[in-house]
Design a protein around this motif. Structure first.
Motif, mmCIF file in Angstrom:
data_model
loop_
_atom_site.group_PDB
_atom_site.id
_atom_site.type_symbol
_atom_site.label_atom_id
_atom_site.label_comp_id
_atom_site.label_asym_id
_atom_site.label_seq_id
_atom_site.Cartn_x
_atom_site.Cartn_y
_atom_site.Cartn_z
ATOM 1 N N TYR A 57 0.785 -1.124 -0.002
ATOM 2 C CA TYR A 57 0.008 0.100 0.020
ATOM 3 C C TYR A 57 0.822 1.411 0.107
ATOM 4 O O TYR A 57 0.649 2.284 -0.813
ATOM 5 C CB TYR A 57 -0.955 -0.114 1.231
ATOM 6 N N PHE A 58 1.870 1.232 0.932
ATOM 7 C CA PHE A 58 2.648 2.328 0.867
ATOM 8 C C PHE A 58 3.628 2.589 -0.424
ATOM 9 O O PHE A 58 3.509 3.980 -0.936
ATOM 10 C CB PHE A 58 3.718 1.984 1.882
ATOM 11 N N GLU A 59 3.983 1.448 -0.924
ATOM 12 C CA GLU A 59 4.752 1.596 -2.101
ATOM 13 C C GLU A 59 3.947 2.159 -3.322
ATOM 14 O O GLU A 59 4.109 3.014 -4.343
ATOM 15 C CB GLU A 59 5.434 0.356 -2.536
ATOM 16 N N ALA A 60 2.463 1.699 -3.420
ATOM 17 C CA ALA A 60 1.604 2.125 -4.452
ATOM 18 C C ALA A 60 1.233 3.604 -4.358
ATOM 19 O O ALA A 60 1.266 4.207 -5.354
ATOM 20 C CB ALA A 60 0.237 1.447 -4.359
ATOM 21 N N CYS A 61 1.535 4.324 -3.362
ATOM 22 C CA CYS A 61 1.231 5.634 -3.086
ATOM 23 C C CYS A 61 2.677 6.384 -3.442
ATOM 24 O O CYS A 61 2.956 7.456 -3.982
ATOM 25 C CB CYS A 61 0.589 6.050 -1.871
ATOM 26 N N PHE A 62 3.722 5.914 -2.739
ATOM 27 C CA PHE A 62 4.915 6.577 -2.645
ATOM 28 C C PHE A 62 5.624 6.773 -3.750
ATOM 29 O O PHE A 62 6.515 7.739 -4.253
ATOM 30 C CB PHE A 62 5.764 6.357 -1.338
ATOM 31 N N HIS A 118 -1.939 7.977 -13.818
ATOM 32 C CA HIS A 118 -2.037 7.748 -12.244
ATOM 33 C C HIS A 118 -3.139 8.144 -11.661
ATOM 34 O O HIS A 118 -3.493 7.731 -10.516
ATOM 35 C CB HIS A 118 -0.773 7.827 -11.389
ATOM 36 N N GLY A 119 -3.787 9.295 -11.982
ATOM 37 C CA GLY A 119 -5.023 9.972 -11.369
ATOM 38 C C GLY A 119 -6.044 8.606 -11.574
ATOM 39 O O GLY A 119 -6.818 8.462 -10.643
ATOM 40 N N ASP A 124 -7.749 2.441 -7.823
ATOM 41 C CA ASP A 124 -7.796 1.065 -7.761
ATOM 42 C C ASP A 124 -7.023 0.560 -6.356
ATOM 43 O O ASP A 124 -6.930 -0.602 -6.363
ATOM 44 C CB ASP A 124 -7.408 0.562 -9.020
ATOM 45 N N ILE A 125 -6.075 1.455 -6.084
ATOM 46 C CA ILE A 125 -5.328 1.227 -4.891
ATOM 47 C C ILE A 125 -5.993 0.744 -3.613
ATOM 48 O O ILE A 125 -6.908 1.183 -3.131
ATOM 49 C CB ILE A 125 -4.359 2.509 -4.297
ATOM 50 N N HIS A 132 -6.870 5.210 5.240
ATOM 51 C CA HIS A 132 -7.395 6.131 4.050
ATOM 52 C C HIS A 132 -6.513 7.694 3.790
ATOM 53 O O HIS A 132 -6.506 8.063 2.376
ATOM 54 C CB HIS A 132 -8.738 6.538 4.244
ATOM 55 N N GLN A 133 -6.016 8.003 4.990
ATOM 56 C CA GLN A 133 -5.218 9.438 4.743
ATOM 57 C C GLN A 133 -4.063 9.435 3.758
ATOM 58 O O GLN A 133 -4.004 10.253 2.795
ATOM 59 C CB GLN A 133 -4.800 9.814 6.079
ATOM 60 N N LEU A 134 -3.442 8.401 3.558
ATOM 61 C CA LEU A 134 -2.479 8.263 2.768
ATOM 62 C C LEU A 134 -2.645 8.016 1.196
ATOM 63 O O LEU A 134 -2.351 8.972 0.463
ATOM 64 C CB LEU A 134 -1.732 6.925 2.895
ATOM 65 N N LYS A 135 -3.665 7.517 0.817
ATOM 66 C CA LYS A 135 -4.269 7.301 -0.569
ATOM 67 C C LYS A 135 -5.200 8.661 -0.621
ATOM 68 O O LYS A 135 -4.865 9.232 -1.965
ATOM 69 C CB LYS A 135 -5.256 6.285 -0.615
ATOM 70 N N GLN A 136 -5.541 9.359 0.219
ATOM 71 C CA GLN A 136 -6.393 10.644 -0.070
ATOM 72 C C GLN A 136 -5.342 11.647 -0.445
ATOM 73 O O GLN A 136 -5.441 12.636 -1.081
ATOM 74 C CB GLN A 136 -7.293 10.986 1.129
#
Length: 208
Positions: A57-62, A118-119, A124-125, A132-136
């Motif tokens: 999850y972290f990698e998908a956002c970072f 990526h938007g 789909d992440i 949720h805060q990280l994805k948001q």
């Protein structure tokens, strides 16, 4: 012939250097990106399979944010190269002024396509443990970039690429540029703050 707009615009640049997103963030919070990168590599090397979903999850956002910063840095470099300082004018030869802005459009399109791609995929992440805060924060950063790419940059380009611009247009250019930097810096800062909090919460050791 050097135009009025190129001369005037960088009178502003001499007074207040326009940092790229990455440069501005590293200047104010230099340790954070490095720490998070070390967090990821250390955690994976330790083979903590029980937390693989939290890392994914972290990698998908970072990860995409780091790629975005790289692309934006390249774009900002090309963008700044379109401007000429007063000091440069003394040594500038007419035949050395670029007539084509192709490199600017290429660099701009790379950022734009990346943000759009990526938007869509960001939706789909899979969120880990209701974090949720990280994805948001990641999506908010992409949205802020998209808004600037769709609205502010076209206005900047319109003024920049004119053969002539009056003082009012030049002032508008400077105002747009400062607002653009402030908005994207704030969005990036917010993302990194939340990313660091996420790493700390899940007992990922931060190494200096």
């Amino acid at each position: 012939m050097v135009t009025k707009i190129t001369t005037k615009i960088l009178e502003f640049a001499q007074l207040k250097k326009y940092f790229t997103l990455a440069e501005t963030f590293l200047k104010e919070l230099m340790f954070k990106p490095l720490l998070i990168i070390l967090v990821m590599s250390t955690f994976l090397m330790n083979g903590c399979t029980n937390e693989s979903k939290s890392i994914a999850y972290f990698e998908a956002c970072f990860g995409p944010v780091q790629e975005l910063i790289d692309l934006d840095t390249q774009f900002q470099t090309v963008f700044e190269n379109q401007l000429v300082t007063e000091e440069d004018l003394e040594d500038l030869q007419p035949d050395s002024i670029p007539e084509s802005h192709d490199s600017l459009w290429v660099a701009f399109d790379r950022v734009k396509k990346f943000v759009q791609q990526h938007g869509l995929s960001s939706l789909d992440i899979e969120v880990y443990n209701d974090e949720h805060q990280l994805k948001q924060a990641y999506i908010r950063l992409l949205v802020d970039f998209d808004e600037e790419l769709q609205t502010t940059y076209p206005q900047l380009f319109d003024i920049l690429l004119r053969s002539e611009a009056d003082d009012e247009e030049i002032e508008r250019f400077n105002s747009l540029l400062k607002a653009n930097q402030a908005k994207l810096d704030a969005s990036l800062d917010r993302f990194y703050q939340i990313a660091e909090e996420y790493a700390i919460k899940y007992d990922i050791e931060l190494t200096e």
